[in-house]
Structures are given as structure tokens and as C-alpha cells.
Design a protein around this motif. Structure first.
Motif, PDB file in Angstrom:
ATOM      1  N   ALA A  64       0.886  -1.238   0.017  1.00 32.71           N
ATOM      2  CA  ALA A  64       0.030  -0.085  -0.039  1.00 32.71           C
ATOM      3  C   ALA A  64       0.958   1.216  -0.230  1.00 32.71           C
ATOM      4  N   THR A  65       0.422   2.327  -0.801  1.00 32.80           N
ATOM      5  CA  THR A  65       1.013   3.509  -0.694  1.00 32.80           C
ATOM      6  C   THR A  65       0.191   4.208   0.446  1.00 32.80           C
ATOM      7  N   VAL A  66       0.730   4.877   1.459  1.00 34.30           N
ATOM      8  CA  VAL A  66      -0.323   5.541   2.625  1.00 34.30           C
ATOM      9  C   VAL A  66       0.137   6.897   2.833  1.00 34.30           C
ATOM     10  N   THR A  67      -0.852   7.841   2.767  1.00 31.26           N
ATOM     11  CA  THR A  67      -0.580   9.126   3.266  1.00 31.26           C
ATOM     12  C   THR A  67      -0.900   9.222   4.843  1.00 31.26           C
ATOM     13  N   ILE A  68      -0.186   9.861   5.400  1.00 35.92           N
ATOM     14  CA  ILE A  68      -0.523   9.903   7.135  1.00 35.92           C
ATOM     15  C   ILE A  68      -0.034  11.425   7.264  1.00 35.92           C
ATOM     16  N   ALA A  69      -0.908  11.684   8.543  1.00 35.98           N
ATOM     17  CA  ALA A  69      -0.720  13.184   8.911  1.00 35.98           C
ATOM     18  C   ALA A  69      -0.364  13.020  10.463  1.00 35.98           C
ATOM     19  N   ASP A  70       0.512  13.743  10.981  1.00 36.88           N
ATOM     20  CA  ASP A  70       0.946  13.729  12.409  1.00 36.88           C
ATOM     21  C   ASP A  70       0.045  14.820  13.012  1.00 36.88           C
ATOM     22  N   GLU A  71       0.334  15.068  14.128  1.00 36.54           N
ATOM     23  CA  GLU A  71      -0.377  16.139  15.211  1.00 36.54           C
ATOM     24  C   GLU A  71      -0.048  17.273  14.765  1.00 36.54           C
ATOM     25  N   ASP A  72       1.129  17.673  13.875  1.00 33.67           N
ATOM     26  CA  ASP A  72       1.267  19.027  13.378  1.00 33.67           C
ATOM     27  C   ASP A  72       0.589  19.181  12.289  1.00 33.67           C
ATOM     28  N   ASP A  73      -0.065  18.256  11.642  1.00 31.20           N
ATOM     29  CA  ASP A  73      -0.568  18.272  10.196  1.00 31.20           C
ATOM     30  C   ASP A  73       0.287  18.136   8.997  1.00 31.20           C
ATOM     31  N   GLN A  74       1.596  17.668   9.550  1.00 34.41           N
ATOM     32  CA  GLN A  74       2.599  17.445   8.460  1.00 34.41           C
ATOM     33  C   GLN A  74       2.413  16.124   7.804  1.00 34.41           C
ATOM     34  N   HIS A  75       2.163  16.022   6.409  1.00 33.23           N
ATOM     35  CA  HIS A  75       1.948  15.000   5.676  1.00 33.23           C
ATOM     36  C   HIS A  75       3.073  14.234   5.337  1.00 33.23           C
ATOM     37  N   ALA A 101      12.865   9.126  17.792  1.00 30.05           N
ATOM     38  CA  ALA A 101      12.694  10.626  18.466  1.00 30.05           C
ATOM     39  C   ALA A 101      11.550  10.570  19.588  1.00 30.05           C
ATOM     40  N   GLY A 102      10.985   9.548  19.900  1.00 35.16           N
ATOM     41  CA  GLY A 102       9.858   9.420  20.813  1.00 35.16           C
ATOM     42  C   GLY A 102       8.492   8.964  19.960  1.00 35.16           C
ATOM     43  N   GLU A 103       7.334   9.120  20.836  1.00 31.04           N
ATOM     44  CA  GLU A 103       5.933   8.558  20.291  1.00 31.04           C
ATOM     45  C   GLU A 103       5.392   9.538  19.551  1.00 31.04           C
ATOM     46  N   LYS A 104       4.703   9.124  18.374  1.00 34.10           N
ATOM     47  CA  LYS A 104       4.032  10.051  17.474  1.00 34.10           C
ATOM     48  C   LYS A 104       2.783   9.323  17.193  1.00 34.10           C
ATOM     49  N   GLU A 105       1.797  10.120  16.865  1.00 29.13           N
ATOM     50  CA  GLU A 105       0.329   9.591  16.503  1.00 29.13           C
ATOM     51  C   GLU A 105       0.194  10.321  14.861  1.00 29.13           C
ATOM     52  N   TYR A 106      -0.354   9.048  14.397  1.00 29.82           N
ATOM     53  CA  TYR A 106      -0.664   9.476  12.904  1.00 29.82           C
ATOM     54  C   TYR A 106      -1.976   9.104  12.444  1.00 29.82           C
ATOM     55  N   GLU A 107      -2.500   9.916  11.523  1.00 30.26           N
ATOM     56  CA  GLU A 107      -3.781   9.636  11.191  1.00 30.26           C
ATOM     57  C   GLU A 107      -3.741   9.215   9.457  1.00 30.26           C
ATOM     58  N   VAL A 108      -4.357   8.200   9.206  1.00 28.69           N
ATOM     59  CA  VAL A 108      -4.276   7.782   7.848  1.00 28.69           C
ATOM     60  C   VAL A 108      -5.385   8.361   6.986  1.00 28.69           C
ATOM     61  N   ILE A 109      -4.839   9.195   6.072  1.00 30.69           N
ATOM     62  CA  ILE A 109      -5.712   9.868   5.150  1.00 30.69           C
ATOM     63  C   ILE A 109      -5.775   9.676   3.795  1.00 30.69           C
ATOM     64  N   ASP A 110      -5.173   8.851   3.167  1.00 30.83           N
ATOM     65  CA  ASP A 110      -5.392   7.934   1.907  1.00 30.83           C
ATOM     66  C   ASP A 110      -4.461   6.845   1.751  1.00 30.83           C
ATOM     67  N   ILE A 111      -5.284   5.917   0.984  1.00 29.47           N
ATOM     68  CA  ILE A 111      -4.535   4.443   0.833  1.00 29.47           C
ATOM     69  C   ILE A 111      -4.862   4.149  -0.672  1.00 29.47           C
ATOM     70  N   ARG A 112      -3.235   3.740  -1.357  1.00 32.42           N
ATOM     71  CA  ARG A 112      -3.770   3.297  -2.676  1.00 32.42           C
ATOM     72  C   ARG A 112      -3.008   2.203  -2.783  1.00 32.42           C
ATOM     73  N   TYR A 113      -3.295   1.446  -3.749  1.00 32.98           N
ATOM     74  CA  TYR A 113      -2.432   0.347  -4.280  1.00 32.98           C
ATOM     75  C   TYR A 113      -2.187   0.478  -5.681  1.00 32.98           C
ATOM     76  N   PRO A 114      -1.401  -0.142  -6.346  1.00 39.72           N
ATOM     77  CA  PRO A 114      -1.031  -0.033  -7.833  1.00 39.72           C
ATOM     78  C   PRO A 114      -2.290  -0.546  -8.707  1.00 39.72           C
ATOM     79  N   ALA A 115      -2.463   0.042  -9.752  1.00 39.66           N
ATOM     80  CA  ALA A 115      -3.506  -0.370 -10.663  1.00 39.66           C
ATOM     81  C   ALA A 115      -3.305  -1.637 -11.391  1.00 39.66           C
TER      82      ALA A 115
END
Length: 161
Positions: free
Chosen positions: A93-104, A147-161
Motif C-alpha cells: 500500500a501507498t499510504v499518506t499519513i498526517a501527524d499531530e502538526d498536520d505534516q503529511h 525521537a519519541g512517540e508520534k500519532e498519525y492519522e491515515v488520510i489516503d490508501i492506494r494500491y498499484p492499478a
């Protein structure tokens, strides 16, 4: 004894391993064997740089061939295009995640042998990949990084066509 965890690899990753193996076995090793044979015919081997270097390089090539052979033998080729459930994060999977600071950040989960963090390709066994396994859109996942604990939100999931 089989590995404790499957050594997943994409078809492209396996093809690269195979190409490297074939290059070493079919091109580089025969060239070194020829140099060593020629150098051995020149007399005193203890002072013959071509002979000594050639023997050393041949041992390196043989070691690399053994490592590549083992990786290919242990590999389980998985084509992410055939993933039945594309709504969750699994191998490939190709996954886009965002951290607490909204860094994608966008990462593709590949085999450990084909990981390249600078290209966004993370190994299946990496902390982020382990945390993301099975996640769906909107899921929050906590990852323990050096560097410590981080929380990520999954904002996109893609697979090759």
C-alpha cells in the motif's frame, strides 16, 4: 529453518535481486576468474597483486551470491495489485499519513530488502509499517520512533492499478 516472519517482497523487488544475482554470476564472477587464472600463470602468487586482489574479490562475490540466493529462497513474492481488500493498509500500500502538526508524509510499504526511506519506501518490518498494518482511512495509529512517540492519522490508501 524458515524465517520467523515471511520475507515479503514485491515482484519488482524480486526482479532487482534476480538481476543483481545474474550480473554477479554471469558477468562479474567469470571476469574475475579469468583475471585470477591469468595472474596465477604469471609465477609467484604471493607478490602478484592481480592474483591477490582477484581472489579477494572472488570471495566477496561468492559471499554476495550466497546472501542473494538466501534472500531469493526465503522471499515470498506478493503483488500488491492483487490485494483483495484495498480499503485497509497491507503490504504494497501507498499510504499518506498526517501527524499531530498536520505534516503529511506518503510512504509505500515494501519488503525489508527493498526499503529506501529517502524514496518513501519503508520496510514491512519498520515501526511505522507495523503500526499501519490493517489501518483504514481515518484511523489513528501511535508509533514509537527513536525521537519519541508520534500519532498519525491515515488520510489516503492506494494500491498499484
Amino acid at each position: 529453518m524458515p524465517p520467523a516472519h515471511p520475507n515479503y517482497i514485491t515482484p519488482e523487488g524480486f526482479a532487482k535481486l534476480r538481476a543483481e544475482y545474474d550480473q554477479l554470476l554471469g558477468v562479474e564472477r567469470p571476469r574475475i576468474v579469468e583475471i585470477v587464472s591469468w595472474a596465477a600463470g604469471n609465477g609467484d602468487r604471493s607478490e602478484n597483486g592481480d592474483y591477490l586482489y582477484g581472489r579477494k574479490r572472488m570471495r566477496e562475490i561468492d559471499g554476495q551470491l550466497r546472501r542473494l540466493s538466501k534472500k531469493m529462497k526465503d522471499a515470498k513474492v506478493v503483488d500488491p495489485r492483487h490485494q483483495p481488500d484495498k480499503s485497509k493498509v497491507f503490504f504494497g500500500a501507498t499510504v499518506t499519513i498526517a501527524d499531530e502538526d498536520d505534516q503529511h508524509r506518503t510512504v509505500t510499504i515494501v519488503g525489508n530488502d527493498e526499503a529506501d526511506a529517502s524514496a518513501g519506501r519503508i520496510g514491512w518490518g519498520s515501526p511505522i509499517a507495523r503500526a499501519l498494518r490493517g489501518a483504514a482511512l481515518g484511523d489513528l495509529r501511535r508509533v514509537t520512533l527513536p525521537a519519541g512517540e508520534k500519532e498519525y492519522e491515515v488520510i489516503d490508501i492506494r494500491y498499484p492499478a
